[in-house]
Design a protein around this motif. Sequence first.
Motif, PDB file in Angstrom:
ATOM      1  N   GLU A  17       0.819  -1.203   0.000  1.00 35.37           N
ATOM      2  CA  GLU A  17       0.000   0.000   0.000  1.00 35.37           C
ATOM      3  C   GLU A  17       0.857   1.260   0.000  1.00 35.37           C
ATOM      4  N   GLU A  18       0.223   2.378  -0.286  1.00 34.60           N
ATOM      5  CA  GLU A  18       0.928   3.657  -0.314  1.00 34.60           C
ATOM      6  C   GLU A  18       1.446   4.017   1.075  1.00 34.60           C
ATOM      7  N   PRO A  19       2.479   4.873   1.138  1.00 33.12           N
ATOM      8  CA  PRO A  19       3.001   5.292   2.448  1.00 33.12           C
ATOM      9  C   PRO A  19       1.935   6.038   3.249  1.00 33.12           C
ATOM     10  N   ALA A  20       1.993   5.870   4.565  1.00 37.48           N
ATOM     11  CA  ALA A  20       1.087   6.615   5.442  1.00 37.48           C
ATOM     12  C   ALA A  20       1.421   8.102   5.365  1.00 37.48           C
ATOM     13  N   SER A  66      15.679   6.957   3.993  1.00 42.24           N
ATOM     14  CA  SER A  66      14.474   7.649   4.446  1.00 42.24           C
ATOM     15  C   SER A  66      13.273   7.260   3.590  1.00 42.24           C
ATOM     16  N   THR A  67      13.494   7.094   2.283  1.00 43.56           N
ATOM     17  CA  THR A  67      12.406   6.657   1.398  1.00 43.56           C
ATOM     18  C   THR A  67      11.954   5.250   1.762  1.00 43.56           C
ATOM     19  N   LEU A  68      12.926   4.360   2.009  1.00 45.85           N
ATOM     20  CA  LEU A  68      12.590   2.991   2.404  1.00 45.85           C
ATOM     21  C   LEU A  68      11.773   2.976   3.697  1.00 45.85           C
ATOM     22  N   ARG A  69      12.182   3.791   4.670  1.00 43.73           N
ATOM     23  CA  ARG A  69      11.483   3.817   5.954  1.00 43.73           C
ATOM     24  C   ARG A  69      10.082   4.394   5.844  1.00 43.73           C
ATOM     25  N   SER A  70       9.841   5.180   4.819  1.00 42.33           N
ATOM     26  CA  SER A  70       8.499   5.747   4.638  1.00 42.33           C
ATOM     27  C   SER A  70       7.521   4.738   4.046  1.00 42.33           C
ATOM     28  N   MET A  71       8.049   3.646   3.490  1.00 42.70           N
ATOM     29  CA  MET A  71       7.199   2.668   2.818  1.00 42.70           C
ATOM     30  C   MET A  71       6.432   1.794   3.815  1.00 42.70           C
ATOM     31  N   ALA A  72       5.225   1.414   3.442  1.00 40.59           N
ATOM     32  CA  ALA A  72       4.472   0.427   4.209  1.00 40.59           C
ATOM     33  C   ALA A  72       5.090  -0.952   3.976  1.00 40.59           C
ATOM     34  N   GLN A  73       4.876  -1.848   4.921  1.00 42.74           N
ATOM     35  CA  GLN A  73       5.357  -3.211   4.773  1.00 42.74           C
ATOM     36  C   GLN A  73       4.433  -3.975   3.826  1.00 42.74           C
ATOM     37  N   ALA A  74       5.004  -4.671   2.852  1.00 45.56           N
ATOM     38  CA  ALA A  74       4.196  -5.488   1.942  1.00 45.56           C
ATOM     39  C   ALA A  74       3.628  -6.688   2.699  1.00 45.56           C
ATOM     40  N   TYR A  75       2.478  -7.173   2.246  1.00 45.94           N
ATOM     41  CA  TYR A  75       1.850  -8.313   2.904  1.00 45.94           C
ATOM     42  C   TYR A  75       0.988  -9.067   1.897  1.00 45.94           C
ATOM     43  N   TYR A  76       0.424 -10.192   2.339  1.00 44.16           N
ATOM     44  CA  TYR A  76      -0.433 -11.010   1.489  1.00 44.16           C
ATOM     45  C   TYR A  76      -1.898 -10.780   1.846  1.00 44.16           C
ATOM     46  N   SER A  77      -2.753 -10.816   0.835  1.00 44.47           N
ATOM     47  CA  SER A  77      -4.178 -10.593   1.072  1.00 44.47           C
ATOM     48  C   SER A  77      -4.988 -11.242  -0.046  1.00 44.47           C
ATOM     49  N   PRO A  78      -6.166 -11.794   0.292  1.00 41.38           N
ATOM     50  CA  PRO A  78      -7.056 -12.303  -0.767  1.00 41.38           C
ATOM     51  C   PRO A  78      -7.751 -11.175  -1.516  1.00 41.38           C
ATOM     52  N   GLU A  79      -7.625  -9.949  -1.024  1.00 41.44           N
ATOM     53  CA  GLU A  79      -8.180  -8.789  -1.710  1.00 41.44           C
ATOM     54  C   GLU A  79      -7.055  -8.008  -2.370  1.00 41.44           C
ATOM     55  N   ASN A  80      -7.333  -7.450  -3.522  1.00 41.73           N
ATOM     56  CA  ASN A  80      -6.306  -6.784  -4.323  1.00 41.73           C
ATOM     57  C   ASN A  80      -6.303  -5.280  -4.068  1.00 41.73           C
ATOM     58  N   PHE A  81      -5.249  -4.805  -3.408  1.00 47.39           N
ATOM     59  CA  PHE A  81      -5.074  -3.373  -3.182  1.00 47.39           C
ATOM     60  C   PHE A  81      -3.906  -2.815  -3.994  1.00 47.39           C
ATOM     61  N   GLY A  82      -3.378  -3.627  -4.922  1.00 46.44           N
ATOM     62  CA  GLY A  82      -2.298  -3.166  -5.781  1.00 46.44           C
ATOM     63  C   GLY A  82      -0.939  -3.215  -5.111  1.00 46.44           C
ATOM     64  N   HIS A  83       0.096  -2.993  -5.919  1.00 47.24           N
ATOM     65  CA  HIS A  83       1.473  -2.986  -5.408  1.00 47.24           C
ATOM     66  C   HIS A  83       2.076  -1.628  -5.733  1.00 47.24           C
ATOM     67  N   PHE A  84       2.119  -0.759  -4.715  1.00 46.67           N
ATOM     68  CA  PHE A  84       2.589   0.608  -4.915  1.00 46.67           C
ATOM     69  C   PHE A  84       4.045   0.636  -5.377  1.00 46.67           C
ATOM     70  N   GLY A  85       4.922  -0.107  -4.703  1.00 50.35           N
ATOM     71  CA  GLY A  85       6.348  -0.055  -5.011  1.00 50.35           C
ATOM     72  C   GLY A  85       6.674  -0.468  -6.431  1.00 50.35           C
ATOM     73  N   LEU A  86       5.980  -1.463  -6.946  1.00 46.17           N
ATOM     74  CA  LEU A  86       6.214  -1.929  -8.315  1.00 46.17           C
ATOM     75  C   LEU A  86       5.342  -1.199  -9.336  1.00 46.17           C
ATOM     76  N   TYR A 133      -0.767  -8.116  -8.848  1.00 47.99           N
ATOM     77  CA  TYR A 133       0.517  -8.752  -8.573  1.00 47.99           C
ATOM     78  C   TYR A 133       0.310  -9.873  -7.563  1.00 47.99           C
ATOM     79  N   ALA A 134       0.849 -11.047  -7.886  1.00 51.95           N
ATOM     80  CA  ALA A 134       0.779 -12.200  -6.988  1.00 51.95           C
ATOM     81  C   ALA A 134       2.089 -12.960  -7.078  1.00 51.95           C
ATOM     82  N   HIS A 135       2.522 -13.547  -5.981  1.00 51.00           N
ATOM     83  CA  HIS A 135       3.757 -14.319  -5.989  1.00 51.00           C
ATOM     84  C   HIS A 135       3.495 -15.716  -6.559  1.00 51.00           C
ATOM     85  N   PHE A 136       4.199 -16.031  -7.625  1.00 53.61           N
ATOM     86  CA  PHE A 136       4.023 -17.297  -8.350  1.00 53.61           C
ATOM     87  C   PHE A 136       5.343 -18.034  -8.526  1.00 53.61           C
ATOM     88  N   THR A 137       6.476 -17.343  -8.424  1.00 55.62           N
ATOM     89  CA  THR A 137       7.744 -17.854  -8.945  1.00 55.62           C
ATOM     90  C   THR A 137       8.634 -18.572  -7.931  1.00 55.62           C
TER      91      THR A 137
END
Length: 750
Positions: free
Chosen positions: A479-482, A530-550, A555-559
Amino acid sequence: MTRIPTKEEILDWISANPTLTSKRDIAKAFGIKGSDRIDLKRLLKELEAEGHLEKRKRSYSDPDRLPPVSVLQVKAPDENGDLFAKPMEWHGEGVEPVVLVIPRASDPALGEGDRILARLTVVHEEDHNYEARLIRRIGANPKRILGVFRKRSEGGRIVPIDKSAGTEWTVAEAAVLGAKDGELVEAEQAGPKGRMGLPKARIVERLGDPSAPKAVSLIAIHQHGIPDDFPDPVIAEADAAKPMGLSGREDLRDLPLLTIDPSDARDHDDACYAHADDDPKNPGGHIVWVAIADVAAYVRPGSALDREARKRGNSSYFPDRVVPMLPDRLSGDLCSLHEGVPRACLAVRMQLDADGNKLSHRFVRGLMRSVASLHYAEVQDAIDGSPNDRTGPLLDPILKPLYAAYGALKKAREERQPLDLDLPERKIVLDDDGTVQSVNFRDRLDAHRLIEEFMVLANVAAAETLNAKKSPLLFRVHEEPAPEKLESLRETAQAAGYNLAKGQVLQTRHLNTLLRAAAGTDDAELINLSTLRSMAQAYYSPENFGHFGLALRNYAHFTSPIRRYADLIVHRALIKAHGWGDDGLQPDEIDRLEDTATHISDTERRSMMAERDTTDRYLAAYLSERVGNEFSGRISGMARFGAFVKMDETGADGLVPVRSLGREFFHFDREAGTLMGSDTGMVLSIGQRVTVRLAQATPVTGGLELELLSVEDKAMPKPVSPAGRTQRRKAIKGKRKRDKIKRKVERKRR
C-alpha cells in the motif's frame, strides 16, 4: 419476508461459529436472501459502530486475529526505546502477533512484565502487526529469558542474549537443571519481582554452546520460534514422493530453459528462455518463457507436508544455514530444476512487443529439462565478453536472446516507473567453521535485474489470469506510504536541500525524481534509507489493493513455491482454474484464505527479524577484534538515549549513548529527530556525517557501542564554563520555544 435476527442472535451465532464470520456465512445461517441482505448489512454496521464487532476485510471475526481489546504482557524496551508487548491469550494456529505499545503523555510508566488491558489497531509494519493504546494496567506475570548461563559457587547467573534486555538474572542451585558454564539456556522468572537485587529465574531448557560461531543463527532461530525440525510424518511423506512423468502435462523438454541463481543456491525453482517473436504482426517483439517448479504436485492440500509448509510459511535464510519450508527431498531434489533432469513445472509463455509491453500470455502444466544451471556472475561475464566453458556454447543461442528481451522490458519498466531504491545488500562470508571471514556488499548485475524482471512479469501474468477466471488467490499487496511517514520523508528531503512536492496523488515516479536528484551525492544513502522507511510493509491478502512499489495493479507471488507458501497457493489456484487435476485449490483453503494471508505475512516478518538479528551478531563478532578503531559513517536514527550510526565499511549499525557525549543534558526532539546539548548547543540529527570509535562489540547480543569523535568533520565541542552554560541554556530554551511556535503555524497552514 424473512425474519431478520436480532443483534443478540447475531453475536451469539458468531461466538458459536468463529470460523464462519463473513456476511455471506451469517446470511446463509439465518436464511437471509435478496433485498433482506441490506437490513443484515445495516445491523452488522451498527454492531461494528457500537464496538461489538470489528470488520476486517470481509470478515467480522477471526480466530487468527487478536480481539480489539486484549490483555497484553509488556516486554523490555528495544534498542530504539520502543515498548512491545505479547498477547496473553492467543488461540491462532499461526505465529504469535507482535504488538507495539503507543504511550500517551498521560499514561503511567510501563515496565517489563506488566500486564495491561489495551485497545488494538491492526497495522502492516516490518516489526509489528498491531499498535496498542493503554486502557489500564492490571498486573505482571513471569517472563522467559534466553541467555548464557554463568556458573557460580551456588547456582549461577543468566546473561540475556537480547541486547534490549540489560539485566542479568540469578539462578538458585536447585533451579540450574544441570546447565554448564557458558551454555545457552532458556529460563523463566522464579517468584515475584524483588525491589532489591537481581531478579530470580529457573532454567527450563539447555540449548548448547553459544560460543561456537555456527550457534549464532541457532540463537535467532530459537529466539524467534522458527521450526527447524521436520516431524517424522512430514519426512516420511517427502521420502515416499516419486518424480512426476509426462502424463497430463505438456512436453517442454525440447525448450532450452535454464536456471540462473546465486553461486551458493541450494535449490532452483525458476527457469527461463527467450527468443525473437516470428509473428510479422509484432516486429521486434519477443517470446519469453518462465517455468516454475510444480511443488503443488508433491505437496497436496491437507497433507502432513502441506500443514508443515503452511506452519512455516516460508524458508528462512542465514549466512550459515537455511531453514527450509520443505524437506530437502523436495526442496533440493524433486522440486529443484536441476540441469539435465526432467522436472514437473508450471510454465507461462509471454509475448512482448518491441517496447517490452506484454501482449498476451498462456499457462501450461508441463515437464521440462534444464539445459544448464548457471550463476549470475558467469552469465554476466559471458555477456560482457568473457564466456567460460559452460556459458560459451549458450551465449548466442540462449543468453543473448534473454538479454534482448530484458532490454525491451527495461523500456517498459522506465515507462511504468517502479520505485528505484539504491540500497547495497550486505553479504557475510564465513569460513568452514562459521567464523566471519569478510563483510562485503553484493554486486548488482544486469543478470540479477534480468531474472527479477522476468519473475515480475510472470507474477503479473498469474494475477491477471486468476482475476480473469474469477479465481480466489493471494495477492502481494504493497500500500501507499502513510501520510505521517510521507511528511517525515518530505521534511528529511527539505533539510537536505531537496523537494518532494505536496498536493498531488503520490506516485512512485515522484519518489524516483527525489532519488535521482540525490544520486551520486553525499545525501544519496540518507534519501534512499528515508524513502525505504516511509514505505508500508508489503503483505499477502485475498483482496487486491495493488502494489505501490512496483507500480502494478495486479501482482501475486508465483515464482518461488519451494520457499514461499503464498506461491504454492497461487499454483493451486492456477491448477484449479485450468482444470489440470485434483490437486488444485480446495474449498476449505478458499474459506481460510484470509487466515492464511495473515499467517504467512507474520511468518515472513518473523524470518526477516531473525535474519536481521543473526546479521547483527555476526557483524559484532567480526568487529570485536577491531575495538578501538575509527570508522566513518552517518547518523541513521535518533532516540532519547542516543544516536544510531550506520558505518560505511560494513553497513553495521552502532549506538552512540547519550552518556558518552559528556556531562551536559541532551534534549531529544522527537518531531525534529534531533538531540541538542544543553551546554554546548551541539545538535545531532539524522543524516549527519560522523567519525566514531568502536568502544565495545558484544557478539552474543549483536550490540555495538560507539564513541563520537567528530560531526561533519568538526571535532566534538569543549565543555562550557558555568556562566556560559547558563547563557547557553537560555538561548536553547528560546530556540525550542520559537521552533515549537513555528511548527504549530506550519500545521495550521496545512
